[in-house]
Design a protein around this motif. Structure first.
Motif, PDB file in Angstrom:
ATOM      1  N   SER A  27       4.694   9.437  -3.493  1.00 35.95           N
ATOM      2  CA  SER A  27       4.740  10.958  -3.929  1.00 35.95           C
ATOM      3  C   SER A  27       6.201  11.472  -3.447  1.00 35.95           C
ATOM      4  N   PRO A  28       6.960  11.966  -4.482  1.00 36.55           N
ATOM      5  CA  PRO A  28       8.226  12.700  -3.823  1.00 36.55           C
ATOM      6  C   PRO A  28       7.926  14.091  -3.295  1.00 36.55           C
ATOM      7  N   LEU A  29       6.713  14.598  -3.634  1.00 34.31           N
ATOM      8  CA  LEU A  29       6.449  15.911  -2.980  1.00 34.31           C
ATOM      9  C   LEU A  29       5.291  16.072  -1.703  1.00 34.31           C
ATOM     10  N   HIS A  30       5.064  14.681  -1.250  1.00 30.34           N
ATOM     11  CA  HIS A  30       4.429  14.400   0.091  1.00 30.34           C
ATOM     12  C   HIS A  30       5.235  13.901   1.114  1.00 30.34           C
ATOM     13  N   PRO A  31       6.137  14.728   1.903  1.00 31.25           N
ATOM     14  CA  PRO A  31       7.251  13.958   2.587  1.00 31.25           C
ATOM     15  C   PRO A  31       6.819  12.817   3.681  1.00 31.25           C
ATOM     16  N   GLN A  32       5.546  13.048   3.980  1.00 35.78           N
ATOM     17  CA  GLN A  32       5.025  12.096   5.233  1.00 35.78           C
ATOM     18  C   GLN A  32       4.746  10.778   4.632  1.00 35.78           C
ATOM     19  N   GLY A  33       4.321  11.028   3.379  1.00 34.74           N
ATOM     20  CA  GLY A  33       3.959   9.621   2.340  1.00 34.74           C
ATOM     21  C   GLY A  33       2.716   9.785   2.002  1.00 34.74           C
ATOM     22  N   LYS A  34       2.396   9.838   0.739  1.00 31.85           N
ATOM     23  CA  LYS A  34       1.231   9.396  -0.078  1.00 31.85           C
ATOM     24  C   LYS A  34       1.535   8.599  -1.312  1.00 31.85           C
ATOM     25  N   LEU A  35       0.643   7.241  -1.152  1.00 31.36           N
ATOM     26  CA  LEU A  35       0.984   6.303  -1.848  1.00 31.36           C
ATOM     27  C   LEU A  35      -0.137   6.087  -2.959  1.00 31.36           C
TER      28      LEU A  35
ATOM     29  N   THR B 247      -9.409   0.301 -19.067  1.00 26.55           N
ATOM     30  CA  THR B 247     -10.217  -0.827 -19.431  1.00 26.55           C
ATOM     31  C   THR B 247      -9.578  -1.961 -19.400  1.00 26.55           C
ATOM     32  N   SER B 248      -8.085  -1.985 -18.843  1.00 26.22           N
ATOM     33  CA  SER B 248      -7.687  -3.263 -18.556  1.00 26.22           C
ATOM     34  C   SER B 248      -6.660  -3.156 -17.248  1.00 26.22           C
ATOM     35  N   SER B 249      -5.516  -3.819 -16.962  1.00 24.44           N
ATOM     36  CA  SER B 249      -4.819  -3.716 -15.851  1.00 24.44           C
ATOM     37  C   SER B 249      -3.960  -2.415 -15.966  1.00 24.44           C
ATOM     38  N   VAL B 250      -3.953  -1.981 -14.654  1.00 25.27           N
ATOM     39  CA  VAL B 250      -2.652  -0.933 -14.359  1.00 25.27           C
ATOM     40  C   VAL B 250      -1.653  -1.487 -14.442  1.00 25.27           C
ATOM     41  N   GLU B 251      -0.323  -1.149 -15.042  1.00 24.43           N
ATOM     42  CA  GLU B 251       0.834  -1.887 -15.193  1.00 24.43           C
ATOM     43  C   GLU B 251       1.850  -0.977 -14.475  1.00 24.43           C
ATOM     44  N   GLU B 252       1.752   0.162 -14.731  1.00 23.28           N
ATOM     45  CA  GLU B 252       2.697   1.279 -13.886  1.00 23.28           C
ATOM     46  C   GLU B 252       1.974   2.692 -13.648  1.00 23.28           C
ATOM     47  N   ILE B 253       2.366   3.032 -12.528  1.00 23.14           N
ATOM     48  CA  ILE B 253       1.866   4.506 -11.960  1.00 23.14           C
ATOM     49  C   ILE B 253       2.876   5.239 -11.442  1.00 23.14           C
ATOM     50  N   GLN B 254       2.675   6.597 -11.690  1.00 27.30           N
ATOM     51  CA  GLN B 254       3.908   7.235 -11.213  1.00 27.30           C
ATOM     52  C   GLN B 254       3.480   9.038 -10.694  1.00 27.30           C
ATOM     53  N   TRP B 255       3.691   9.243  -9.714  1.00 27.05           N
ATOM     54  CA  TRP B 255       3.337  10.754  -9.460  1.00 27.05           C
ATOM     55  C   TRP B 255       4.106  11.799 -10.240  1.00 27.05           C
ATOM     56  N   SER B 256       3.649  12.570 -10.492  1.00 23.88           N
ATOM     57  CA  SER B 256       4.437  13.990 -11.115  1.00 23.88           C
ATOM     58  C   SER B 256       5.572  14.182 -10.325  1.00 23.88           C
ATOM     59  N   PRO B 257       6.878  14.558 -10.727  1.00 21.65           N
ATOM     60  CA  PRO B 257       7.863  14.992 -10.009  1.00 21.65           C
ATOM     61  C   PRO B 257       7.857  16.477  -9.564  1.00 21.65           C
ATOM     62  N   SER B 258       6.857  17.223 -10.246  1.00 21.48           N
ATOM     63  CA  SER B 258       6.817  18.721 -10.151  1.00 21.48           C
ATOM     64  C   SER B 258       5.406  19.114  -9.616  1.00 21.48           C
ATOM     65  N   GLU B 259       4.242  18.345  -9.733  1.00 28.87           N
ATOM     66  CA  GLU B 259       2.988  18.949  -9.337  1.00 28.87           C
ATOM     67  C   GLU B 259       2.441  17.793  -8.404  1.00 28.87           C
ATOM     68  N   ALA B 260       2.108  18.304  -7.319  1.00 32.74           N
ATOM     69  CA  ALA B 260       1.737  17.512  -6.050  1.00 32.74           C
ATOM     70  C   ALA B 260       0.455  16.508  -6.143  1.00 32.74           C
ATOM     71  N   SER B 261      -0.428  17.108  -7.047  1.00 36.24           N
ATOM     72  CA  SER B 261      -1.825  16.465  -7.140  1.00 36.24           C
ATOM     73  C   SER B 261      -1.923  15.896  -8.419  1.00 36.24           C
ATOM     74  N   VAL B 262      -0.715  15.739  -9.171  1.00 37.53           N
ATOM     75  CA  VAL B 262      -0.869  14.993 -10.564  1.00 37.53           C
ATOM     76  C   VAL B 262      -0.088  13.839 -10.431  1.00 37.53           C
ATOM     77  N   PHE B 263      -0.528  12.676 -11.347  1.00 34.02           N
ATOM     78  CA  PHE B 263       0.004  11.305 -11.569  1.00 34.02           C
ATOM     79  C   PHE B 263      -0.360  10.834 -12.895  1.00 34.02           C
ATOM     80  N   ALA B 264       0.382   9.974 -13.290  1.00 34.38           N
ATOM     81  CA  ALA B 264       0.032   9.231 -14.733  1.00 34.38           C
ATOM     82  C   ALA B 264       0.114   7.742 -14.339  1.00 34.38           C
TER      83      ALA B 264
END
Length: 494
Positions: free
Chosen positions: A265-273, A304-321
């Motif tokens: 996460s770019p919005l959790h300086p300590q580190g959130k993965l 329903t199948s493999s997760v190929e890519e994952i990314q945190w939102s660059p603006s909302e600390a709790s959101v990812f896609a």
């Protein structure tokens, strides 16, 4: 998703999660040695872990004669390859036109690397001085019989000069060492397993930032390393890395299958993965103030199948896609007690391999699929249906391109320009695109014979077995790409 071996991939197209064929390697070559290969020079000198390569020592007349054109017609005469018009005959290959690059350097490693990341440094932002310096970290894929050769490679690339005689009109500042030989210094961290994907994160430290890497591996484990001492050793001659410093500071064992999706996460300086696997499960791991890591054992489920890519939102600390081989992109909120997606968008009928969230315009998301199609989506148009997380109606991308004829293996927005995107694909190319380009009527007439080439296509760079491409966040316009080898380049068009 079944595991794919290098041998299997050799017989068919490469997926984003596939592995390129292993390179021929001299068994006597140490596992931590590489070669910095220049486009026009075949002789190398090596000493310890520093490799030097001359840029071009030939007479100007000889070099200019070779650079004049590419032979694509098989008649030993000069020819120019025009995308969409010229066809290569069997056995023909392309050579780069040096006049179209501001900088171009190639790098060979003992084993190919499926994934790498560029590390921010303390040399300043918006750098325009050449020769350039950059730091990267990559993970290798050795042959299955030599898995013990695998490692994480922490690298410093310096003396990266401009192309000789190229781009004379550029405003870039040059120092007196433009013609210096490129240098590669690197430290190897033994891994004993293939790296599927690696990502770096810099967390606050007591004095200087702590640089962490998360490595998704074939072993199903995710390894977190502190590579701060490895980076520091480049500027402190004689530094010895201890075996303890090569060990992971944390190992995530929650996944029961291997995976390819990982993001800090770019919005959790300590580190959130975030990490996602081939079973469709996503886990979140958080770094505490004390430096330890805790993985929430309750996975996010929905694919329903493999997760190929994952990314945190660059603006909302709790959101990812997340993007999946089930053809969907799903948007999640880590605060959800149900661990189910808030939005589900069916964006393709085939695997969605890669994804990039714009840092400049955060409602824009780019994706690339297994059919070679990539597109851009406006997240403001994604509205959940009354039934729940699924999106009502068929989504429409605001831009879509079917130029590449093989799977998209990487897509990344320019760090400061939300109209420019870099794309790599299994057709051995890295392409640069400008979404702001629109042709007027007169220009449309001039390009009428090139229907297969969108006007937004800026540049095509040849990269054998192209797997990942990244923009350098501090050197405008510079990209690095990996495949059978590494390329570090800047074009005159960006």
């Amino acid at each position: 998703m079944s595991k794919r071996t290098a041998d299997e991939d050799a017989a068919g197209p490469l997926k984003a999660g596939g592995r390129p064929d292993a390179m021929d390697v001299d068994d006597k070559l140490p596992a931590d040695m590489g070669e910095f290969e220049d486009e026009f020079e075949d002789e190398f000198e090596s000493e310890d872990e520093i490799i030097e390569a001359g840029v071009d020592g030939r007479p100007d007349a000889e070099r200019e004669a070779e650079e004049g054109a590419m032979d694509v017609d098989g008649n030993n005469g000069p020819g120019t390859f025009i995308v969409g018009r010229t066809r290569l005959e069997p056995g023909q290959t392309l050579s780069p036109d040096p006049t179209t690059y501001r900088m171009l350097h190639n790098l060979s490693t003992p084993w190919p690397c499926l994934s790498f990341d560029i590390i921010r440094d303390g040399l300043g932002d918006n750098r325009s001085v050449y020769p350039a310096t950059m730091y990267t970290v990559a993970g290798t894929q050795a042959e299955s019989s030599k898995a013990s050769d695998n490692s994480i490679m922490v690298m410093k690339l310096s003396a990266l000069s401009k192309m000789q005689g190229g781009d004379e009109s550029s405003d870039d500042e040059d120092d007196d060492d433009e013609d210096a030989d490129p240098l590669l210094e690197h430290k190897s961290i033994p891994l004993n397993t293939t790296t599927n994907r690696i990502r770096a994160h810099q967390a606050p430290g007591s004095q200087n930032p702590v640089t962490l890497t998360a490595t998704m591996t074939e072993s199903t484990n995710v390894f977190i390393h502190d590579i701060t001492p490895h980076l520091a050793s480049f500027d402190t001659p004689g530094t010895i890395i201890t075996p303890q410093q090569n060990k992971p500071i944390s190992t995530i064992r929650a996944h029961k299958s291997e995976g390819y999706a990982v993001d800090w996460s770019p919005l959790h300086p300590q580190g959130k993965l975030l990490t996602g696997d081939n079973d469709g499960l996503i886990y979140v791991t958080t770094r505490s103030d004390g430096g330890g890591f805790v993985t929430d054992t309750r996975p996010f489920q929905g694919h329903t199948s493999s997760v190929e890519e994952i990314q945190w939102s660059p603006s909302e600390a709790s959101v990812f896609a997340s993007a999946s081989s089930d053809g969907t992109i799903r948007v999640w909120d880590v605060r959800s007690k149900s661990r189910t997606p808030a939005l589900t968008m069916q964006v393709s009928n085939v695997d969605v391999n890669v994804m990039s969230w714009s840092k400049q315009t955060t409602h824009l998301l780019a994706s690339g699929d297994d059919a070679g199609v990539w597109g851009v989506w406006d997240l403001r148009q994604w509205k959940p249906s009354a039934a729940g997380g699924s999106v009502a109606g068929k989504p429409t991308p605001i831009a879509s391109f079917d130029y590449h004829k093989e799977q998209i293996t990487s897509v990344e927005w320019h760090p400061t320009d939300d109209s420019i995107i870099a794309v790599s694909a299994g057709d051995n190319t890295v392409t640069l695109w400008d979404l702001a380009v629109e042709l007027d009527d007169e220009e449309s007439k001039d390009t009428a014979g090139v229907q297969d080439v969108p006007p937004q296509l800026l540049f095509v760079h040849y990269q054998n077995m192209a797997k990942e491409v990244h923009w350098h966040p501090q050197i405008p316009g510079v990209l690095a790409a990996t495949g059978e080898e590494f390329s570090v380049f800047r074009t005159i068009s960006v």
